[in-house]
Write a protein that holds these residues in place. Structure first.
Motif, PDB file in Angstrom:
ATOM      1  N   HIS A 119       0.829  -1.204   0.000  1.00  7.43           N
ATOM      2  CA  HIS A 119       0.000   0.000   0.000  1.00  7.43           C
ATOM      3  C   HIS A 119       0.864   1.255   0.000  1.00  7.43           C
ATOM      4  O   HIS A 119       0.537   2.254  -0.652  1.00  7.43           O
ATOM      5  CB  HIS A 119      -0.939   0.002   1.210  1.00  7.43           C
ATOM      6  CG  HIS A 119      -1.989  -1.062   1.150  1.00  7.43           C
ATOM      7  ND1 HIS A 119      -2.894  -1.280   2.165  1.00  7.43           N
ATOM      8  CD2 HIS A 119      -2.288  -1.974   0.184  1.00  7.43           C
ATOM      9  CE1 HIS A 119      -3.699  -2.282   1.832  1.00  7.43           C
ATOM     10  NE2 HIS A 119      -3.339  -2.721   0.636  1.00  7.43           N
ATOM     11  N   ASP A 197       0.281   2.779  10.294  1.00  8.91           N
ATOM     12  CA  ASP A 197       0.043   2.202   8.971  1.00  8.91           C
ATOM     13  C   ASP A 197      -0.053   3.345   7.975  1.00  8.91           C
ATOM     14  O   ASP A 197      -0.454   4.457   8.330  1.00  8.91           O
ATOM     15  CB  ASP A 197      -1.261   1.386   8.974  1.00  8.91           C
ATOM     16  CG  ASP A 197      -1.430   0.578   7.700  1.00  8.91           C
ATOM     17  OD1 ASP A 197      -1.883   1.165   6.693  1.00  8.91           O
ATOM     18  OD2 ASP A 197      -1.101  -0.619   7.704  1.00  8.91           O
ATOM     19  N   TRP A 199      -2.116   4.008   5.828  1.00  9.47           N
ATOM     20  CA  TRP A 199      -3.456   4.586   5.694  1.00  9.47           C
ATOM     21  C   TRP A 199      -3.551   5.900   6.468  1.00  9.47           C
ATOM     22  O   TRP A 199      -4.210   6.840   6.036  1.00  9.47           O
ATOM     23  CB  TRP A 199      -4.516   3.625   6.220  1.00  9.47           C
ATOM     24  CG  TRP A 199      -4.723   2.377   5.418  1.00  9.47           C
ATOM     25  CD1 TRP A 199      -3.899   1.858   4.458  1.00  9.47           C
ATOM     26  CD2 TRP A 199      -5.828   1.476   5.522  1.00  9.47           C
ATOM     27  NE1 TRP A 199      -4.411   0.688   3.962  1.00  9.47           N
ATOM     28  CE2 TRP A 199      -5.593   0.425   4.597  1.00  9.47           C
ATOM     29  CE3 TRP A 199      -6.968   1.438   6.307  1.00  9.47           C
ATOM     30  CZ2 TRP A 199      -6.479  -0.641   4.435  1.00  9.47           C
ATOM     31  CZ3 TRP A 199      -7.860   0.379   6.153  1.00  9.47           C
ATOM     32  CH2 TRP A 199      -7.618  -0.642   5.220  1.00  9.47           C
ATOM     33  N   LYS A 222      -5.659  -2.623  10.523  1.00  7.73           N
ATOM     34  CA  LYS A 222      -6.532  -2.348   9.376  1.00  7.73           C
ATOM     35  C   LYS A 222      -7.945  -2.871   9.620  1.00  7.73           C
ATOM     36  O   LYS A 222      -8.931  -2.160   9.394  1.00  7.73           O
ATOM     37  CB  LYS A 222      -5.950  -2.967   8.100  1.00  7.73           C
ATOM     38  CG  LYS A 222      -4.717  -2.257   7.544  1.00  7.73           C
ATOM     39  CD  LYS A 222      -4.318  -2.861   6.208  1.00  7.73           C
ATOM     40  CE  LYS A 222      -3.185  -2.073   5.538  1.00  7.73           C
ATOM     41  NZ  LYS A 222      -1.889  -2.312   6.171  1.00  7.73           N
ATOM     42  N   VAL A 239     -10.103  -5.767   3.192  1.00 10.06           N
ATOM     43  CA  VAL A 239      -9.025  -4.799   3.417  1.00 10.06           C
ATOM     44  C   VAL A 239      -8.602  -4.171   2.092  1.00 10.06           C
ATOM     45  O   VAL A 239      -8.420  -2.954   1.989  1.00 10.06           O
ATOM     46  CB  VAL A 239      -7.818  -5.480   4.099  1.00 10.06           C
ATOM     47  CG1 VAL A 239      -6.629  -4.519   4.180  1.00 10.06           C
ATOM     48  CG2 VAL A 239      -8.196  -5.967   5.494  1.00 10.06           C
ATOM     49  N   TRP A 243      -8.803  -0.215   1.005  1.00 10.70           N
ATOM     50  CA  TRP A 243      -7.638   0.553   0.561  1.00 10.70           C
ATOM     51  C   TRP A 243      -7.878   1.171  -0.818  1.00 10.70           C
ATOM     52  O   TRP A 243      -7.491   2.312  -1.073  1.00 10.70           O
ATOM     53  CB  TRP A 243      -6.393  -0.323   0.538  1.00 10.70           C
ATOM     54  CG  TRP A 243      -5.218   0.352  -0.111  1.00 10.70           C
ATOM     55  CD1 TRP A 243      -4.541  -0.048  -1.215  1.00 10.70           C
ATOM     56  CD2 TRP A 243      -4.592   1.580   0.307  1.00 10.70           C
ATOM     57  NE1 TRP A 243      -3.538   0.837  -1.522  1.00 10.70           N
ATOM     58  CE2 TRP A 243      -3.550   1.851  -0.602  1.00 10.70           C
ATOM     59  CE3 TRP A 243      -4.821   2.476   1.350  1.00 10.70           C
ATOM     60  CZ2 TRP A 243      -2.733   2.971  -0.499  1.00 10.70           C
ATOM     61  CZ3 TRP A 243      -4.005   3.598   1.452  1.00 10.70           C
ATOM     62  CH2 TRP A 243      -2.978   3.834   0.541  1.00 10.70           C
TER      63      TRP A 243
END
Length: 274
Positions: A119, A197, A199, A222, A239, A243
């Protein structure tokens, strides 16, 4: 001898309608048109799905199919939707750099950037991809910091052959920080971002949330986030879907936390300054 029947009736454009031929006109809000079969005269207030809506001076609104069958100033017209404007010329890349037209991507440099986490790598590509291609910098996916010593050994960094590495949540005193210190040198730079993370590097308002939630230690971060938001969190497919949604909200550097921007820009400067 005079022509007792007058002029030739077929001379000239005898097929031309009395009020002239129908011409195409691009529709515009406020344009006053008449629908002659009903005698309704009104201004265009909107159009959608091939239908134009006219409002007369009494506030009455009528709808008609767009196309021929209207008059403007007594002349027949065919109402056509406006032509779409050409897309605005891109002047900045997603990272905020000045966009450069008609420049071929540079042949790949020997130097590389490795990014830990799939990611993370996708986010770097989304925001800095244009810049990196122009600079000829290849970004590669690093599965884990444990692999870093072997990668550095194979890569053989040196002058004009630098290696920049972005790792997840680099905490001082951790195993990851010790590995980073082991490989760091004149031609290797390892930096970490402060987020649990990647994110979290996306600004909450860009995703449409107030803040990234605090997930209890030991819980999968997550999936914990997904459950907090009430999003599906059963498996890795959920997940991945989450994302994809988050990444779609990132349009430029303005959607990212400055703490990540600084680390990535530092790596790009490092590998491009030969």
């Amino acid at each position: 001898m005079a022509d007792r029947y007058g002029n030739d009736v077929l001379a000239g454009d005898w097929r031309k309608p009395k009020n002239g031929r129908t011409v195409d006109v691009e529709i515009a809000k406020g344009m006053v048109v008449e629908e002659p079969s009903s005698g309704f005269v009104g201004a265009v207030v909107r159009w959608e799905h091939g239908v134009v809506h006219l409002e007369d001076r009494h506030g009455r609104v009528r709808s008609y199919p767009m196309g021929p069958g209207f008059w403007i100033d007594g002349k027949p017209v065919s109402l056509q939707p406006p032509k779409k404007a050409a897309p605005a010329k891109k002047t900045r890349t997603a990272s905020g750099s000045v966009a450069v037209d008609n420049v071929r991507a540079r042949v790949a440099r020997a130097s590389r950037i490795y990014v830990e986490g799939r990611h993370d790598a996708e986010l770097v590509e989304r925001v800095w991809g244009d810049d990196l291609r122009i600079e000829g910098v290849v970004v590669e996916y690093l599965e884990g910091v444990d692999d870093l010593p072997a990668i550095v050994n194979r890569f053989q960094p040196g002058p004009g052959r630098k290696l920049g590495v972005l790792v997840d949540h680099l905490v001082e005193g951790s195993k990851e920080s010790r590995i980073a210190a082991q490989v760091t040198g004149a031609h290797v730079l390892v930096v970490g971002h402060p987020f649990i993370d990647i994110w979290e590097a996306v600004k909450p308002k860009s995703v449409g949330i107030n803040a990234w939630p605090k997930i209890p230690h030991g819980e999968d971060w997550k999936k914990g986030v997904l459950r907090t938001f009430g999003w599906p969190a059963s498996d890795q497919a959920d997940v991945a879907a989450a994302w994809k949604h988050i990444l779609s909200k990132v349009n430029s550097f303005a959607d990212l936390d400055p703490a990540l921007l600084g680390r990535v820009e530092e790596l790009i400067d490092f590998v491009t300054n030969d």
